[in-house]
Design a protein around this motif. Structure first.
Motif, short mmCIF file in Angstrom:
data_model
loop_
_atom_site.label_atom_id
_atom_site.label_comp_id
_atom_site.label_asym_id
_atom_site.label_seq_id
_atom_site.Cartn_x
_atom_site.Cartn_y
_atom_site.Cartn_z
N LEU A 71 0.86 -1.18 0.00
CA LEU A 71 0.00 0.00 0.00
C LEU A 71 0.90 1.23 0.00
O LEU A 71 1.71 1.42 0.91
CB LEU A 71 -0.91 0.01 1.23
CG LEU A 71 -1.73 1.29 1.44
CD1 LEU A 71 -2.71 1.50 0.29
CD2 LEU A 71 -2.47 1.24 2.77
N THR A 72 0.75 2.06 -1.02
CA THR A 72 1.56 3.27 -1.13
C THR A 72 0.73 4.49 -0.78
O THR A 72 -0.34 4.72 -1.35
CB THR A 72 2.12 3.43 -2.56
OG1 THR A 72 2.91 2.29 -2.89
CG2 THR A 72 2.98 4.69 -2.66
N LEU A 73 1.23 5.26 0.19
CA LEU A 73 0.62 6.52 0.59
C LEU A 73 1.60 7.64 0.26
O LEU A 73 2.81 7.43 0.22
CB LEU A 73 0.32 6.52 2.09
CG LEU A 73 -0.46 5.33 2.63
CD1 LEU A 73 -0.53 5.37 4.15
CD2 LEU A 73 -1.87 5.28 2.03
N THR A 74 1.09 8.85 0.06
CA THR A 74 1.98 9.96 -0.24
C THR A 74 1.37 11.26 0.24
O THR A 74 0.23 11.30 0.72
CB THR A 74 2.32 10.02 -1.73
OG1 THR A 74 3.41 10.91 -1.93
CG2 THR A 74 1.12 10.49 -2.55
N ASN A 75 2.14 12.35 0.12
CA ASN A 75 1.80 13.61 0.79
C ASN A 75 0.95 14.58 -0.01
O ASN A 75 0.39 15.51 0.54
CB ASN A 75 3.09 14.31 1.23
CG ASN A 75 4.11 14.37 0.10
OD1 ASN A 75 3.78 14.32 -1.08
ND2 ASN A 75 5.38 14.45 0.48
N SER A 76 0.87 14.42 -1.32
CA SER A 76 0.11 15.36 -2.14
C SER A 76 -0.29 14.70 -3.45
O SER A 76 0.30 13.70 -3.87
CB SER A 76 0.94 16.62 -2.44
OG SER A 76 2.02 16.32 -3.31
#
Length: 394
Positions: free
Chosen positions: A178-183
């Protein structure tokens, strides 16, 4: 990896963040993730390097970690060798090998400790290990992304160094990652350069620390927050404010941030001795930073291709109208409003002058941004991060 438990049941998480003592926005993501998972009743172990003091970090980030949170400082001959190599390379102008140390650290943790946890959660960037959660601030291990949005590939030795780091990284299959990111901007970069789809979880911002006065009580000046470094382009911000003053606008500029480059900071301080409207504050205490932002109507940010822009979100919470470069994730913080974006110094002078010259424009912009800072709160981040990580247990 041991069998996965049912969703919402208490789970055991290993959170990786190499260099948790660094004190930046990425470290805020790591520590608030630890806090969110531990507060929900999960077992949490923080893996890092160095000698972190959780009590000191809790004070620095205004957190209260449950006593059950464990910290494991990972030390191996390989990591020590990377640090020693960086020391030997200092005469060449190299002060650190962060990507290489991070890649080695990740391999050690994944090999030794992955079987001990239901999930590994990496909060310092790309992890690329099956079954994990990764919070990617920027795809630093992508040569394509670095060439497009960074300047280091122009350095003579950096491409070879980056190739070594990519070799150590050795991406595994990411079918379950699962990849999460800031923007949304960083998510687009991830998709363009790596073909990775990411979910946006904005980083935690201490928006509740600000209680700005009324607009009429604020000074008609600018505050720029960020380490004093060429990448932050404070020299261009000085040109912008000088241009406004040449137009007859009475305004000034405060530069707040530690010295990222001693030579660059010295040049800025020399300019401050020449111009009485330029104030190089340097690194200041947190309450001083809050006060400076609250006392001024405007903020300005010079960094291009900023991945998110915590300083911009803090300025918004402080009641400032923040002006940003028309690139990167910082545009999202100002809702993509054209009146708050600029391309270069001349356009910045024109853009900011049109706002400073019109009380009606200022009021309209404040109305459009009213309440926007709340979406970047620390509570909102912890809730979203906890839900995202727990969703992998289903």
């Amino acid at each position: 990896m041991r069998p996965i438990r049912q969703a919402r049941a208490m789970a055991d998480f290993g959170v990786l963040h190499e260099g948790i003592n660094a004190g930046g926005g990425a470290e805020a993501v790591g520590l608030h993730t630890v806090s969110a998972l531990a507060d929900a009743g999960h077992e949490v172990t923080l893996y890092t390097t160095g000698e972190p003091d959780l009590r000191t970090l809790a004070d620095d980030y205004d957190l209260d970690f449950p006593a059950e949170v464990r910290v494991r400082s990972v030390r191996t001959p390989a990591i020590s060798a990377v640090n020693h190599a960086a020391t030997l390379a200092r005469p060449l102008g190299v002060t650190d090998f962060p990507l290489l140390r991070t890649a080695v650290f990740e391999r050690v943790v994944a090999r030794r400790y992955r079987p001990d946890h239901d999930r590994l959660v990496c909060t310092h960037g790309e992890f690329q290990v099956d079954g994990a959660v990764e919070y990617v601030h920027f795809p630093y291990f992508s040569a394509d992304a670095m060439r497009r949005y960074d300047t280091r590939f122009a350095e003579s030795l950096y491409p070879a160094y980056h190739r070594v780091c990519r070799t150590v990284k050795r991406r595994e299959s990411d079918a379950e990652t699962l990849t999460l990111t800031n923007s949304a901007w960083t998510a687009d970069v991830l998709h363009e350069t790596l073909g990775t789809d990411a979910t946006v979880v904005h980083p935690p911002v201490a928006v509740d620390a600000f209680d700005p006065p009324t607009w009429t009580e604020q000074e008609s000046g600018f505050v720029a927050v960020g380490r004093l470094h060429p990448l932050k382009r404070q020299d261009e911000l000085v040109e912008v404010v000088a241009g406004l003053r040449e137009r007859g606008i009475d305004t000034h500029l405060h530069l707040v941030g530690s010295d990222g480059s001693a030579e660059y900071a010295d040049r800025l301080r020399a300019q401050a001795r020449e111009f009485d409207w330029l104030h190089v504050e340097g690194r200041v205490a947190r309450d001083r930073l809050v006060s400076l932002l609250e006392r001024h109507r405007y903020a300005i940010h010079g960094r291009r291709y900023e991945h998110f822009g915590i300083a911009v979100a803090e300025a918004l919470a402080a009641g400032c109208l923040p002006f940003v470069h028309a690139s990167g994730g910082q545009q999202e913080v100002v809702a993509g409003i054209d009146a708050l974006r600029y391309e270069d110094v001349p356009s910045a002078v024109t853009t900011t002058a049109s706002v400073l010259d019109s009380s009606e424009t200022q009021a309209s912009l404040r109305d459009r941004l009213d309440g926007r800072a709340a979406q970047y709160s620390r509570d909102r981040f912890e809730r979203a991060m906890r839900e995202a990580v727990e969703s992998t247990l289903r």
